[in-house]
Scaffold this motif. Structure first.
Motif, PDB file in Angstrom:
ATOM      1  N   THR A 157      28.006  16.535  -4.231  1.00  0.00           N
ATOM      2  CA  THR A 157      28.903  15.392  -4.107  1.00  0.00           C
ATOM      3  C   THR A 157      28.929  14.590  -5.404  1.00  0.00           C
ATOM      4  OG1 THR A 157      28.593  15.218  -1.723  1.00  0.00           O
ATOM      5  CG2 THR A 157      29.298  13.229  -2.891  1.00  0.00           C
ATOM      6  N   ALA A 158      30.124  14.395  -5.938  1.00  0.00           N
ATOM      7  CA  ALA A 158      30.288  13.700  -7.219  1.00  0.00           C
ATOM      8  C   ALA A 158      31.771  13.584  -7.540  1.00  0.00           C
ATOM      9  CB  ALA A 158      29.581  14.462  -8.339  1.00  0.00           C
ATOM     10  N   VAL A 159      32.064  12.797  -8.554  1.00  0.00           N
ATOM     11  CA  VAL A 159      33.386  12.839  -9.165  1.00  0.00           C
ATOM     12  C   VAL A 159      33.346  13.938 -10.228  1.00  0.00           C
ATOM     13  CG1 VAL A 159      35.117  11.600 -10.498  1.00  0.00           C
ATOM     14  CG2 VAL A 159      33.788  10.393  -8.739  1.00  0.00           C
ATOM     15  N   TYR A 160      34.278  14.850 -10.144  1.00  0.00           N
ATOM     16  CA  TYR A 160      34.344  15.981 -11.058  1.00  0.00           C
ATOM     17  C   TYR A 160      35.425  15.732 -12.109  1.00  0.00           C
ATOM     18  CZ  TYR A 160      31.135  18.763  -8.297  1.00  0.00           C
ATOM     19  OH  TYR A 160      30.006  19.240  -7.665  1.00  0.00           O
ATOM     20  N   TYR A 161      35.054  15.969 -13.355  1.00  0.00           N
ATOM     21  CA  TYR A 161      35.949  15.748 -14.485  1.00  0.00           C
ATOM     22  C   TYR A 161      36.201  17.047 -15.242  1.00  0.00           C
ATOM     23  CZ  TYR A 161      34.692  10.831 -13.843  1.00  0.00           C
ATOM     24  OH  TYR A 161      34.476   9.576 -13.320  1.00  0.00           O
ATOM     25  N   CYS A 162      37.422  17.196 -15.687  1.00  0.00           N
ATOM     26  CA  CYS A 162      37.799  18.279 -16.573  1.00  0.00           C
ATOM     27  C   CYS A 162      37.949  17.710 -17.984  1.00  0.00           C
ATOM     28  CB  CYS A 162      39.123  18.869 -16.091  1.00  0.00           C
ATOM     29  SG  CYS A 162      39.922  19.990 -17.221  1.00  0.00           S
ATOM     30  N   ALA A 163      37.554  18.487 -18.980  1.00  0.00           N
ATOM     31  CA  ALA A 163      37.692  18.052 -20.365  1.00  0.00           C
ATOM     32  C   ALA A 163      38.103  19.239 -21.226  1.00  0.00           C
ATOM     33  CB  ALA A 163      36.372  17.462 -20.860  1.00  0.00           C
ATOM     34  N   ALA A 164      38.845  18.952 -22.285  1.00  0.00           N
ATOM     35  CA  ALA A 164      39.333  20.016 -23.164  1.00  0.00           C
ATOM     36  C   ALA A 164      39.151  19.632 -24.624  1.00  0.00           C
ATOM     37  CB  ALA A 164      40.809  20.301 -22.872  1.00  0.00           C
ATOM     38  N   CYS A 202      30.305  27.146 -25.591  1.00  0.00           N
ATOM     39  CA  CYS A 202      30.865  25.834 -25.243  1.00  0.00           C
ATOM     40  C   CYS A 202      29.916  24.814 -24.615  1.00  0.00           C
ATOM     41  CB  CYS A 202      32.103  26.013 -24.368  1.00  0.00           C
ATOM     42  SG  CYS A 202      31.903  27.085 -22.935  1.00  0.00           S
ATOM     43  N   PRO A 203      28.738  25.161 -24.129  1.00  0.00           N
ATOM     44  CA  PRO A 203      27.841  24.075 -23.693  1.00  0.00           C
ATOM     45  C   PRO A 203      27.511  23.165 -24.869  1.00  0.00           C
ATOM     46  CG  PRO A 203      27.106  26.162 -22.780  1.00  0.00           C
ATOM     47  CD  PRO A 203      28.194  26.476 -23.763  1.00  0.00           C
ATOM     48  N   GLY A 204      27.625  21.852 -24.671  1.00  0.00           N
ATOM     49  CA  GLY A 204      27.313  20.929 -25.749  1.00  0.00           C
ATOM     50  C   GLY A 204      28.519  20.497 -26.564  1.00  0.00           C
ATOM     51  N   VAL A 205      29.694  21.074 -26.274  1.00  0.00           N
ATOM     52  CA  VAL A 205      30.903  20.655 -26.985  1.00  0.00           C
ATOM     53  C   VAL A 205      31.204  19.190 -26.678  1.00  0.00           C
ATOM     54  CG1 VAL A 205      33.422  20.939 -27.035  1.00  0.00           C
ATOM     55  CG2 VAL A 205      31.918  22.948 -27.138  1.00  0.00           C
ATOM     56  N   GLN A 206      31.615  18.453 -27.713  1.00  0.00           N
ATOM     57  CA  GLN A 206      32.052  17.061 -27.534  1.00  0.00           C
ATOM     58  C   GLN A 206      33.566  17.083 -27.332  1.00  0.00           C
ATOM     59  OE1 GLN A 206      29.679  14.480 -27.456  1.00  0.00           O
ATOM     60  NE2 GLN A 206      28.407  16.317 -27.392  1.00  0.00           N
ATOM     61  N   TYR A 207      33.992  17.001 -26.105  1.00  0.00           N
ATOM     62  CA  TYR A 207      35.394  17.183 -25.768  1.00  0.00           C
ATOM     63  C   TYR A 207      36.242  15.967 -26.153  1.00  0.00           C
ATOM     64  CZ  TYR A 207      33.842  21.254 -23.201  1.00  0.00           C
ATOM     65  OH  TYR A 207      33.290  22.462 -22.873  1.00  0.00           O
ATOM     66  N   ASP A 208      37.474  16.246 -26.557  1.00  0.00           N
ATOM     67  CA  ASP A 208      38.389  15.184 -26.989  1.00  0.00           C
ATOM     68  C   ASP A 208      39.220  14.611 -25.853  1.00  0.00           C
ATOM     69  OD1 ASP A 208      39.095  16.903 -30.099  1.00  0.00           O
ATOM     70  OD2 ASP A 208      37.629  15.328 -29.657  1.00  0.00           O
ATOM     71  N   TYR A 209      39.562  15.438 -24.879  1.00  0.00           N
ATOM     72  CA  TYR A 209      40.498  15.032 -23.833  1.00  0.00           C
ATOM     73  C   TYR A 209      39.834  15.142 -22.468  1.00  0.00           C
ATOM     74  CZ  TYR A 209      43.475  15.925 -27.807  1.00  0.00           C
ATOM     75  OH  TYR A 209      44.009  15.908 -29.065  1.00  0.00           O
ATOM     76  N   TRP A 210      39.929  14.056 -21.717  1.00  0.00           N
ATOM     77  CA  TRP A 210      39.279  13.980 -20.417  1.00  0.00           C
ATOM     78  C   TRP A 210      40.288  13.608 -19.340  1.00  0.00           C
ATOM     79  CZ3 TRP A 210      33.995  14.718 -19.416  1.00  0.00           C
ATOM     80  CH2 TRP A 210      33.199  14.947 -20.546  1.00  0.00           C
ATOM     81  N   GLY A 211      40.092  14.183 -18.150  1.00  0.00           N
ATOM     82  CA  GLY A 211      40.889  13.784 -17.013  1.00  0.00           C
ATOM     83  C   GLY A 211      40.306  12.544 -16.348  1.00  0.00           C
ATOM     84  N   GLN A 212      40.992  12.101 -15.310  1.00  0.00           N
ATOM     85  CA  GLN A 212      40.585  10.873 -14.628  1.00  0.00           C
ATOM     86  C   GLN A 212      39.545  11.121 -13.541  1.00  0.00           C
ATOM     87  OE1 GLN A 212      43.192  12.652 -13.843  1.00  0.00           O
ATOM     88  NE2 GLN A 212      43.042  12.813 -11.621  1.00  0.00           N
ATOM     89  N   GLY A 213      39.327  12.378 -13.213  1.00  0.00           N
ATOM     90  CA  GLY A 213      38.315  12.723 -12.225  1.00  0.00           C
ATOM     91  C   GLY A 213      38.879  12.903 -10.843  1.00  0.00           C
ATOM     92  N   THR A 214      38.207  13.736 -10.051  1.00  0.00           N
ATOM     93  CA  THR A 214      38.585  13.954  -8.657  1.00  0.00           C
ATOM     94  C   THR A 214      37.311  13.983  -7.817  1.00  0.00           C
ATOM     95  OG1 THR A 214      39.871  15.369  -7.159  1.00  0.00           O
ATOM     96  CG2 THR A 214      38.607  16.502  -8.866  1.00  0.00           C
ATOM     97  N   GLN A 215      37.353  13.300  -6.686  1.00  0.00           N
ATOM     98  CA  GLN A 215      36.166  13.150  -5.850  1.00  0.00           C
ATOM     99  C   GLN A 215      35.940  14.396  -4.997  1.00  0.00           C
ATOM    100  OE1 GLN A 215      33.901  10.397  -5.509  1.00  0.00           O
ATOM    101  NE2 GLN A 215      32.766  11.907  -4.306  1.00  0.00           N
ATOM    102  N   VAL A 216      34.718  14.878  -5.019  1.00  0.00           N
ATOM    103  CA  VAL A 216      34.288  15.953  -4.123  1.00  0.00           C
ATOM    104  C   VAL A 216      33.148  15.408  -3.278  1.00  0.00           C
ATOM    105  CG1 VAL A 216      33.194  18.216  -3.974  1.00  0.00           C
ATOM    106  CG2 VAL A 216      34.982  17.804  -5.684  1.00  0.00           C
ATOM    107  N   THR A 217      33.319  15.467  -1.978  1.00  0.00           N
ATOM    108  CA  THR A 217      32.293  14.989  -1.051  1.00  0.00           C
ATOM    109  C   THR A 217      31.897  16.131  -0.126  1.00  0.00           C
ATOM    110  OG1 THR A 217      33.209  12.747  -1.108  1.00  0.00           O
ATOM    111  CG2 THR A 217      31.712  13.292   0.709  1.00  0.00           C
ATOM    112  N   VAL A 218      30.610  16.436  -0.122  1.00  0.00           N
ATOM    113  CA  VAL A 218      30.091  17.500   0.735  1.00  0.00           C
ATOM    114  C   VAL A 218      29.246  16.838   1.820  1.00  0.00           C
ATOM    115  CG1 VAL A 218      28.822  19.660   0.864  1.00  0.00           C
ATOM    116  CG2 VAL A 218      30.048  19.035  -1.246  1.00  0.00           C
TER     117      VAL A 218
END
Length: 124
Positions: free
Chosen positions: A91-98, A106-122
């Motif tokens: 459970t968390a807010v999930y964000y996409c970044a590019a 790609c682990p550790g990349v400092q992403y330039d573009y981020w989404g606003q997030g989407t809530q996932v609740t389990v």
């Protein structure tokens, strides 16, 4: 305007599945490293998974390895995060970044573009 947007969050029971989508405008995700992150209440943002821009190599945090799958549909300019065997601790807010630079890892990349997030609740 360059941006990414997440879709697909919601409420799911433990053991269930959910697929998140990350769509982009002004960016071609085929040529971007794309990462998924999550942030639970009271916790720091956590890296979940990523896919590279060149060969589409995929990487996962240990906490989701074997349960989550990241993939990319170049025709739809969308990256997906398929989440199976979900647990309450997911459970968390999930964000996409590019990031439009080329990465072979790609682990550790400092992403330039981020989404606003989407809530996932389990939860049951």
């Amino acid at each position: 305007q360059l941006q990414v947007v997440e879709f697909g969050g919601g409420l799911v029971q433990p053991g269930g599945s959910l697929t998140l989508s990350c769509a982009a405008s002004g960016l071609t995700l085929e040529y971007c490293a794309v990462g998924w992150f999550r942030q639970a209440p009271g916790k720091e943002r956590e890296w979940v998974s990523c896919i590279t821009s060149n060969d589409g190599a995929t990487y996962y945090a240990d906490s989701v390895k074997g349960r989550f799958t990241i993939s990319r549909d170049n025709a739809k300019n969308t990256v997906y995060l398929q989440m199976n065997s979900l647990k309450p601790e997911d459970t968390a807010v999930y964000y996409c970044a590019a990031d439009a630079n080329t990465y072979y890892y790609c682990p550790g990349v400092q992403y330039d573009y981020w989404g606003q997030g989407t809530q996932v609740t389990v939860s049951s």
